[in-house]
Design an enzyme around this catalytic site. Structure first.
Site, PDB file in Angstrom:
ATOM      1  N   LYS A 116      -5.323  22.619   2.305  1.00  0.00           N
ATOM      2  CA  LYS A 116      -5.235  21.203   2.675  1.00  0.00           C
ATOM      3  C   LYS A 116      -6.428  20.867   3.544  1.00  0.00           C
ATOM      4  CE  LYS A 116      -2.148  17.934   1.932  1.00  0.00           C
ATOM      5  NZ  LYS A 116      -1.322  17.882   0.699  1.00  0.00           N
TER       6      LYS A 116
HETATM    7  P1  NAD Z   1      -0.461   6.918  -0.013  1.00  0.00           P
HETATM    8  O1  NAD Z   1      -1.465   6.734   1.070  1.00  0.00           O
HETATM    9  O2  NAD Z   1      -0.793   6.468  -1.402  1.00  0.00           O
HETATM   10  O3  NAD Z   1       0.920   6.199   0.392  1.00  0.00           O
HETATM   11  C1  NAD Z   1       1.581   6.401   1.595  1.00  0.00           C
HETATM   12  C2  NAD Z   1       2.567   5.238   1.772  1.00  0.00           C
HETATM   13  O4  NAD Z   1       3.388   5.468   2.905  1.00  0.00           O
HETATM   14  C3  NAD Z   1       1.879   3.900   2.020  1.00  0.00           C
HETATM   15  O5  NAD Z   1       2.640   2.870   1.397  1.00  0.00           O
HETATM   16  C4  NAD Z   1       1.936   3.770   3.539  1.00  0.00           C
HETATM   17  O6  NAD Z   1       1.881   2.397   3.979  1.00  0.00           O
HETATM   18  C5  NAD Z   1       3.300   4.367   3.781  1.00  0.00           C
HETATM   19  N1  NAD Z   1       3.517   4.866   5.138  1.00  0.00           N
HETATM   20  C6  NAD Z   1       2.693   5.614   5.914  1.00  0.00           C
HETATM   21  N2  NAD Z   1       3.285   5.864   7.099  1.00  0.00           N
HETATM   22  C7  NAD Z   1       4.506   5.282   7.048  1.00  0.00           C
HETATM   23  C8  NAD Z   1       5.595   5.210   7.944  1.00  0.00           C
HETATM   24  N3  NAD Z   1       5.543   5.779   9.145  1.00  0.00           N
HETATM   25  N4  NAD Z   1       6.709   4.537   7.529  1.00  0.00           N
HETATM   26  C9  NAD Z   1       6.758   3.975   6.306  1.00  0.00           C
HETATM   27  N5  NAD Z   1       5.767   4.014   5.414  1.00  0.00           N
HETATM   28  C10 NAD Z   1       4.662   4.652   5.796  1.00  0.00           C
HETATM   29  O7  NAD Z   1      -0.093   8.467   0.018  1.00  0.00           O
HETATM   30  P2  NAD Z   1       0.660   9.300  -1.108  1.00  0.00           P
HETATM   31  O8  NAD Z   1      -0.356   9.983  -1.948  1.00  0.00           O
HETATM   32  O9  NAD Z   1       1.702   8.458  -1.750  1.00  0.00           O
HETATM   33  O10 NAD Z   1       1.335  10.435  -0.211  1.00  0.00           O
HETATM   34  C11 NAD Z   1       2.580  10.238   0.456  1.00  0.00           C
HETATM   35  C12 NAD Z   1       3.153  11.590   0.814  1.00  0.00           C
HETATM   36  O11 NAD Z   1       3.340  12.350  -0.379  1.00  0.00           O
HETATM   37  C13 NAD Z   1       2.297  12.466   1.738  1.00  0.00           C
HETATM   38  O12 NAD Z   1       3.145  13.248   2.543  1.00  0.00           O
HETATM   39  C14 NAD Z   1       1.569  13.370   0.755  1.00  0.00           C
HETATM   40  O13 NAD Z   1       1.164  14.583   1.361  1.00  0.00           O
HETATM   41  C15 NAD Z   1       2.668  13.591  -0.268  1.00  0.00           C
HETATM   42  N6  NAD Z   1       2.216  14.023  -1.587  1.00  0.00           N
HETATM   43  C16 NAD Z   1       1.341  13.282  -2.331  1.00  0.00           C
HETATM   44  C17 NAD Z   1       0.983  13.723  -3.591  1.00  0.00           C
HETATM   45  C18 NAD Z   1       0.073  12.919  -4.488  1.00  0.00           C
HETATM   46  O14 NAD Z   1      -0.122  13.343  -5.643  1.00  0.00           O
HETATM   47  N7  NAD Z   1      -0.430  11.786  -4.068  1.00  0.00           N
HETATM   48  C19 NAD Z   1       1.480  14.950  -4.102  1.00  0.00           C
HETATM   49  C20 NAD Z   1       2.382  15.670  -3.322  1.00  0.00           C
HETATM   50  C21 NAD Z   1       2.736  15.190  -2.066  1.00  0.00           C
END
Ligand code: NAD
Length: 426
Positions: A116
Site C-alpha cells: 500500500k
Molecule cells: P473513493 O475516494 O472513490 O470514495 C470514498 C467515498 O467515501 C467518497 O464518497 C467520500 O466522500 C466518502 N467518505 C470519505 N470519508 C468519509 C466519512 N468519514 N464518512 C462518510 N463518507 C466518507 O474511494 P474508494 O476507492 O471507493 O475506496 C473506499 C474504501 O474502499 C477505502 O477503504 C479503500 O481502501 C477501499 N477499497 C477500494 C478498492 C477500489 O478498487 N477502489 C478496492 C478495495 C478496497
C-alpha cells in the site's frame, strides 16, 4: 546463540491502525497452525519506503509532500496494492493496509503479496495539473521499488484511472517502451481491463448475495444503507438496486441522504457529479454520517474508510448484516461487540477483494497482450469470490470462528505454507 533484539522505541509503522491489523493477525494465528519463526516474520512488513515529493503548485511556489510505499510480503509473488491521496496517509496506515492486502490476495489464491502507498495531501484542494505533477514525481521516487514483477500499484482513495495512466506513462518513459502491466485500474485505452472500474463494488454485492443465500434471505428483499459514495460505495449501491434490493441511504464526506422508500441513485450520481458531493440534494432527507451508520436496515455496507464502527457506536448499529467494502472500517473492540450481538460481518479481506481480483485479471491480460470480454471477467470474478466465500464460511463453521477470523486464517495459511516451503532466506 543470538539473543532476540529488544526494541525499546516503537517501530516507525507502529500506529493504532497497524496495531488493529496486528491484533487481528494474533487472534487468527492460533487457528492457522503456523510455525513461530514464520509467524514472527509475517508480523513485519518486508520493506517500508518514505520519500518526499517536491511539487510546483499552479501559482509557482513549491510544496514538499511526504509519500509512502509499504510492501508487506513477496512470498507468493509481486506485491500489489493501492495508492491513496489523503491527509491521513502515514507509514502505519500503509503498513496495516499492506498486511491486509497480503491476506486478501492469499485468500483469493492470487499470486501476489500485499502493498500500500500514498501521498499525504489534501487532494480536493489540488488542481488536475498539480495532481499530475505529484503523481509523476511520486512514481519516479518509487521507480526502483515498483515493477511488473516486483510491486504493482492500483487506485485507492482519491486516485483513479487517470492517476494510473500518469503512473504508467511516467514508468514507461523511464523504460523506453510501454509497460501497461506496471499498474492496474488504468484506462482501457492503455491496457486497462473492462469491468475493473466496477469490480470492487460489484464484488461486494456478489459476496452479500452469497451470504444472504447462506442465511436464508433474499437479496431482493433487503433494505440497505451504504456509507461512502465513491468508486466502491457508489457502484455497490447501484448493483444492490440492480438486484432488486432497496437502497434507503447513502453518504459521502458531506453527510448522508435518506429515503425509506428507496433512493433515486441515478439522480444522486448526477447531483454528486455536478456539485462535487451529495450536500443539498433536494429530493431526500438528510442525516449525518454518524446517524447513517445507526439506521435500522438489513445490510449496512461500509465503503468509506477505516475506523467507522468503533467501541463508541457498535452497540447502536441496527443492521442484520455488515459488509466491509472499505478496508478496516470496524475496530477490534467493535468486532467483539458485534459478534456478541450476533451481527455477522462480511470482512474486508473477502468482501472488497473483487478489485484486486480483476486487477490480477488485468495484469494477466497485459502480460499476455490478450484481452477478455466483460462477461468472461464477470464470470471468473464470481467464481473466484464464490470459492473464497465458501472456504471462509466452512472454516468459520468448522472452527467456530467469526467470518473475519476464518478469512484471515485461510489467508495466513496460504502465505505461511509458501514461506515454510521456501524457508526464511538464507
Ligand atoms: P473513493 O475516494 O472513490 O470514495 C470514498 C467515498 O467515501 C467518497 O464518497 C467520500 O466522500 C466518502 N467518505 C470519505 N470519508 C468519509 C466519512 N468519514 N464518512 C462518510 N463518507 C466518507 O474511494 P474508494 O476507492 O471507493 O475506496 C473506499 C474504501 O474502499 C477505502 O477503504 C479503500 O481502501 C477501499 N477499497 C477500494 C478498492 C477500489 O478498487 N477502489 C478496492 C478495495 C478496497
Amino acid at each position: 546463540m543470538a539473543e532476540a533484539v529488544h526494541i525499546e522505541a516503537p517501530l516507525e509503522w507502529d500506529t493504532p491502525l497497524y496495531r488493529q491489523a496486528l491484533t487481528q493477525y494474533e487472534q487468527a494465528l492460533p487457528h492457522a497452525d503456523v510455525s513461530e519463526s514464520v509467524a514472527e516474520r509475517l508480523r513485519y512488513p518486508e520493506r517500508s519506503v518514505l520519500v518526499s515529493v517536491p511539487v510546483r503548485c499552479d501559482d509557482g511556489h513549491y510544496v514538499v509532500y511526504p509519500g509512502y510505499r509499504v510492501q508487506h510480503s513477496s512470498v507468493l509473488g509481486p506485491t500489489k496494492g493501492g495508492i491513496r491521496y489523503d491527509p491521513e496517509v502515514s507509514l502505519g496506515e500503509c503498513a496495516a493496509l499492506a498486511a491486509w492486502m497480503t491476506w486478501k490476495c492469499a485468500l483469493l489464491r492470487l499470486p501476489y503479496g500485499g502493498a500500500k502507498g500514498g501521498v499525504r495531501c489534501h487532494p480536493r484542494e489540488l488542481s488536475q495539473s498539480e495532481l499530475q505533477r505529484i503523481t509523476r514525481r511520486f512514481t519516479i521516487e518509487l521507480v526502483d521499488v515498483i515493477g511488473p514483477q516486483a510491486d504493482i500499484p492500483a487506485p485507492d482513495m482519491a486516485t483513479n484511472e487517470q492517476t494510473m495512466a500518469w503512473m504508467m506513462d511516467t514508468y514507461s518513459m523511464q523504460k523506453g517502451f510501454a509497460v501497461p502491466e506496471i499498474v492496474t485500474g488504468k484506462p482501457i485505452a492503455i491496457g486497462g481491463s473492462v469491468f475493473r472500474h466496477e469490480a470492487t463494488g460489484a464484488g461486494v454485492v456478489m459476496v452479500v448475495e452469497r451470504a444472504c443465500g447462506r442465511l436464508g434471505r433474499q437479496l431482493a428483499q433487503q433494505r440497505c444503507v451504504v456509507q461512502g459514495f465513491g468508486n466502491v460505495g457508489g457502484i455497490a449501491a447501484d448493483e444492490l438496486a440492480l438486484k432488486g434490493a432497496t437502497v434507503i441511504a447513502v453518504s459521502d464526506l458531506s453527510g448522508g441522504v435518506l429515503d425509506e422508500s428507496g433512493l433515486d441513485l441515478p439522480a444522486l450520481h448526477a447531483w454528486a457529479a455536478e456539485h462535487g458531493s451529495l450536500a443539498d440534494y433536494p429530493d431526500a432527507g438528510h442525516v449525518t454520517n454518524a446517524e447513517l451508520l445507526e439506521l435500522r436496515c438489513d445490510v449496512l455496507v461500509l465503503a468509506a474508510r477505516e475506523d467507522q464502527v468503533t467501541e463508541e457506536n457498535a452497540a447502536r448499529i441496527d443492521a442484520k448484516l455488515i459488509a466491509e467494502g472499505a478496508n478496516g472500517p470496524t475496530s477490534v473492540e467493535a468486532d467483539a461487540i458485534l459478534a456478541e450481538r450476533g451481527i455477522p460481518i462480511l470482512p474486508d479481506v473477502l468482501t472488497n477483494s473483487g478489485g484486486v481480483t480483476v486487477s490480477y485479471f488485468e495484469w494477466v491480460q497485459d502480460l499476455g497482450r490478450l484481452f477478455w470480454t466483460r462477461d468472461e471477467i464477470r464470470a471468473r470474478l464470481a467464481e473466484k469470490l464464490g470459492d473464497a466465500f465458501d472456504r471462509v464460511w466452512e472454516l468459520a463453521d468448522e472452527r467456530s470462528l467469526t467470518l473475519r477470523q476464518a478469512a484471515l486464517v485461510a489467508g495466513i495459511r496460504e502465505v505461511a505454507g509458501a514461506l515454510e516451503a521456501r524457508g526464511i532466506y538464507p
